[in-house]
Scaffold this active site. Structure first.
Site, PDB file in Angstrom:
ATOM      1  CE1 TYR A 163      32.553 -20.875 -14.803  1.00 57.60           C
ATOM      2  CE2 TYR A 163      33.031 -18.686 -15.618  1.00 57.60           C
ATOM      3  CZ  TYR A 163      32.505 -19.945 -15.815  1.00 57.60           C
ATOM      4  OH  TYR A 163      31.958 -20.268 -17.033  1.00 57.60           O
ATOM      5  CG  HIS A 200      26.723 -21.890 -15.331  1.00 56.42           C
ATOM      6  ND1 HIS A 200      27.674 -21.353 -14.504  1.00 56.42           N
ATOM      7  CD2 HIS A 200      27.406 -22.478 -16.333  1.00 56.42           C
ATOM      8  CE1 HIS A 200      28.879 -21.595 -15.002  1.00 56.42           C
ATOM      9  NE2 HIS A 200      28.746 -22.279 -16.108  1.00 56.42           N
TER      10      HIS A 200
HETATM   11  N1  LIG Z   1      28.452 -21.625 -19.746  1.00 56.23           N
HETATM   12  C1  LIG Z   1      29.213 -22.684 -19.542  1.00 56.23           C
HETATM   13  O1  LIG Z   1      28.723 -23.769 -19.177  1.00 56.23           O
HETATM   14  C2  LIG Z   1      30.683 -22.583 -19.784  1.00 56.23           C
HETATM   15  C3  LIG Z   1      31.464 -23.745 -19.804  1.00 56.23           C
HETATM   16  C4  LIG Z   1      32.828 -23.619 -20.046  1.00 56.23           C
HETATM   17  C5  LIG Z   1      33.383 -22.366 -20.258  1.00 56.23           C
HETATM   18  N2  LIG Z   1      32.599 -21.238 -20.210  1.00 56.23           N
HETATM   19  C6  LIG Z   1      33.179 -19.879 -20.420  1.00 56.23           C
HETATM   20  O2  LIG Z   1      33.965 -19.900 -21.621  1.00 56.23           O
HETATM   21  C7  LIG Z   1      35.287 -19.455 -21.314  1.00 56.23           C
HETATM   22  C8  LIG Z   1      36.297 -20.097 -22.232  1.00 56.23           C
HETATM   23  O3  LIG Z   1      36.265 -21.507 -22.154  1.00 56.23           O
HETATM   24  P1  LIG Z   1      37.407 -22.384 -21.447  1.00 56.23           P
HETATM   25  O4  LIG Z   1      38.100 -21.579 -20.441  1.00 56.23           O
HETATM   26  O5  LIG Z   1      36.727 -23.612 -20.994  1.00 56.23           O
HETATM   27  O6  LIG Z   1      38.358 -22.818 -22.660  1.00 56.23           O
HETATM   28  P2  LIG Z   1      39.118 -22.114 -23.882  1.00 56.23           P
HETATM   29  O7  LIG Z   1      38.940 -20.653 -23.845  1.00 56.23           O
HETATM   30  O8  LIG Z   1      38.744 -22.855 -25.108  1.00 56.23           O
HETATM   31  O9  LIG Z   1      40.626 -22.505 -23.605  1.00 56.23           O
HETATM   32  C9  LIG Z   1      41.354 -22.012 -22.528  1.00 56.23           C
HETATM   33  C10 LIG Z   1      42.716 -22.692 -22.552  1.00 56.23           C
HETATM   34  O10 LIG Z   1      43.420 -22.346 -23.739  1.00 56.23           O
HETATM   35  C11 LIG Z   1      44.651 -21.705 -23.390  1.00 56.23           C
HETATM   36  N3  LIG Z   1      44.846 -20.607 -24.339  1.00 56.23           N
HETATM   37  C12 LIG Z   1      44.306 -19.368 -24.294  1.00 56.23           C
HETATM   38  N4  LIG Z   1      44.689 -18.638 -25.355  1.00 56.23           N
HETATM   39  C13 LIG Z   1      45.490 -19.433 -26.092  1.00 56.23           C
HETATM   40  C14 LIG Z   1      46.211 -19.232 -27.288  1.00 56.23           C
HETATM   41  N5  LIG Z   1      46.168 -18.086 -27.939  1.00 56.23           N
HETATM   42  N6  LIG Z   1      46.968 -20.268 -27.766  1.00 56.23           N
HETATM   43  C15 LIG Z   1      47.024 -21.446 -27.105  1.00 56.23           C
HETATM   44  N7  LIG Z   1      46.370 -21.700 -25.954  1.00 56.23           N
HETATM   45  C16 LIG Z   1      45.600 -20.691 -25.450  1.00 56.23           C
HETATM   46  C17 LIG Z   1      44.497 -21.225 -21.967  1.00 56.23           C
HETATM   47  O11 LIG Z   1      45.724 -21.218 -21.303  1.00 56.23           O
HETATM   48  P3  LIG Z   1      46.363 -19.853 -20.665  1.00 56.23           P
HETATM   49  O12 LIG Z   1      45.374 -19.316 -19.671  1.00 56.23           O
HETATM   50  O13 LIG Z   1      47.616 -20.321 -20.042  1.00 56.23           O
HETATM   51  O14 LIG Z   1      46.588 -18.913 -21.818  1.00 56.23           O
HETATM   52  C18 LIG Z   1      43.581 -22.305 -21.378  1.00 56.23           C
HETATM   53  O15 LIG Z   1      44.326 -23.432 -21.011  1.00 56.23           O
HETATM   54  C19 LIG Z   1      35.448 -19.835 -19.835  1.00 56.23           C
HETATM   55  O16 LIG Z   1      36.540 -19.162 -19.245  1.00 56.23           O
HETATM   56  C20 LIG Z   1      34.092 -19.437 -19.300  1.00 56.23           C
HETATM   57  O17 LIG Z   1      34.044 -18.030 -19.113  1.00 56.23           O
HETATM   58  C21 LIG Z   1      31.263 -21.344 -19.990  1.00 56.23           C
END
Ligand SMILES: NC(=O)c1ccc[n+]([C@@H]2O[C@H](COP(=O)([O-])OP(=O)(O)OC[C@H]3O[C@@H](n4cnc5c(N)ncnc54)[C@H](OP(=O)(O)O)[C@@H]3O)[C@@H](O)[C@H]2O)c1
Length: 272
Positions: free
Chosen positions: A51, A109
């Site tokens: 990241y 990862h």
């Molecule tokens: N291990 C892996 O391979 C892997 C892969 C993907 C992700 N991850 C981890 O998982 C975390 C979360 O996954 P993600 O970032 O992919 O997706 P997510 O948490 O499912 O969604 C994030 C999105 O939703 C929006 N959001 C946040 N809160 C909200 C709410 N209450 N209502 C409506 N929209 C909302 C955010 O926008 P705003 O920021 O504008 O609120 C952003 O666009 C990542 O940040 C990372 O740490 C790990």
């Protein structure tokens, strides 16, 4: 400060169930989001070398009034750094950027075929050194876990995978429960793509919560650890405000039934 549920990992380490994910946050945005999250009450921060914001996460933690010991910090080894010696080096570099002498959880990862075994050996070494309080994996669907267990001395404390009502991996969840591995849900909010789903909307109305809060609460009631990403203060607070209501068993089952194998990230099984 609101109390929040924690889970005890298979080595006795306590981890908050709900965390902040910081994927796709750059520099100042990441630092600000972690500051807000810590002020809101979050105590689990999930980053990764990939990241490219470990330094900013480290800055936010270092300058926070919350002491380091109260924060559960996760980072992950980048694909390009996999392999035994490279992982050991990458881990030390992550510690430098994070400005800390330990992490709470270090994860592989992605299960890269050629290197995942040697990478896990490096994680075991890091765990023995005490510089990671727990080690685990990410994107390890069942075949990857089965393979790892053939050579691992340590059962992964956490398995972080894509998981949501629309990707309800029931059999992986029960396998993890049997192993004593905590399932952690990444992309729990499906990146916002399902917020207008009729059923989520009607449950949100029923419980006087938002669709995001319904999904996050569903995870917590399953004993799964969701790590939603937000860099917006109101949504950071909204996503944390899930500890004052309970979804009924009937509604939990309705949410379970939304499963449609819907992924926003690549299916790791393609790496087998
Ligand atoms: N291990 C892996 O391979 C892997 C892969 C993907 C992700 N991850 C981890 O998982 C975390 C979360 O996954 P993600 O970032 O992919 O997706 P997510 O948490 O499912 O969604 C994030 C999105 O939703 C929006 N959001 C946040 N809160 C909200 C709410 N209450 N209502 C409506 N929209 C909302 C955010 O926008 P705003 O920021 O504008 O609120 C952003 O666009 C990542 O940040 C990372 O740490 C790990």
């Amino acid at each position: 400060m609101k109390s929040q549920p924690t889970v005890t990992l298979n080595n006795g380490v306590e981890m908050p169930l709900l965390g902040l994910g910081v994927f796709d946050m750059h520099h100042q945005e990441a630092e600000q989001a972690v500051e807000w999250a810590l002020e809101t009450g979050y105590r689990l921060i999930d980053t990764a070398s990939m990241y490219e914001n470990e330094m900013q996460i480290g800055n936010a933690i270092r300058t926070s009034s919350v002491v380091r010991e109260e924060i559960f910090l996760t980072t992950k080894v980048n694909d390009k750094d996999q392999g035994y010696a490279a992982t050991l080096r990458a881990f030390d570099h992550s510690l430098e950027l994070l400005q800390t002498d330990y992490v709470d959880l270090y994860l592989i990862h992605w299960p890269i075929k050629a290197t995942r075994k040697e990478t896990w050996r490096a994680l075991e070494k890091i765990y023995e050194s005490g510089k990671a309080r727990a080690i685990g994996v990410a994107n390890y669907l069942e075949p990857f876990l089965d393979e790892l267990l053939t050579y691992s001395d340590i059962v992964p404390a956490v398995n972080q995978v894509e998981f949501s009502p629309f990707l309800y991996l029931e059999s992986l969840k029960s396998k993890c429960e049997k192993l004593g591995t905590v399932l952690q849900a990444y992309t729990p909010l499906v990146r916002g793509l399902k917020m207008n789903h009729n059923l989520l909307q009607s449950l949100a109305q029923k419980y006087e919560k938002t669709p995001a809060q319904i999904i996050l609460r569903w995870n917590v009631q399953h004993g799964v650890s969701p790590i939603p990403k937000s860099s917006n203060l109101l949504r950071i607070k909204e996503n944390f405000d899930i500890f004052d209501f309970t979804i009924s068993t009937i509604d939990m089952n309705i949410l379970n039934s939304l499963h449609e194998d819907f992924r926003v990230v690549d299916n790791p099984i393609d790496l087998l």
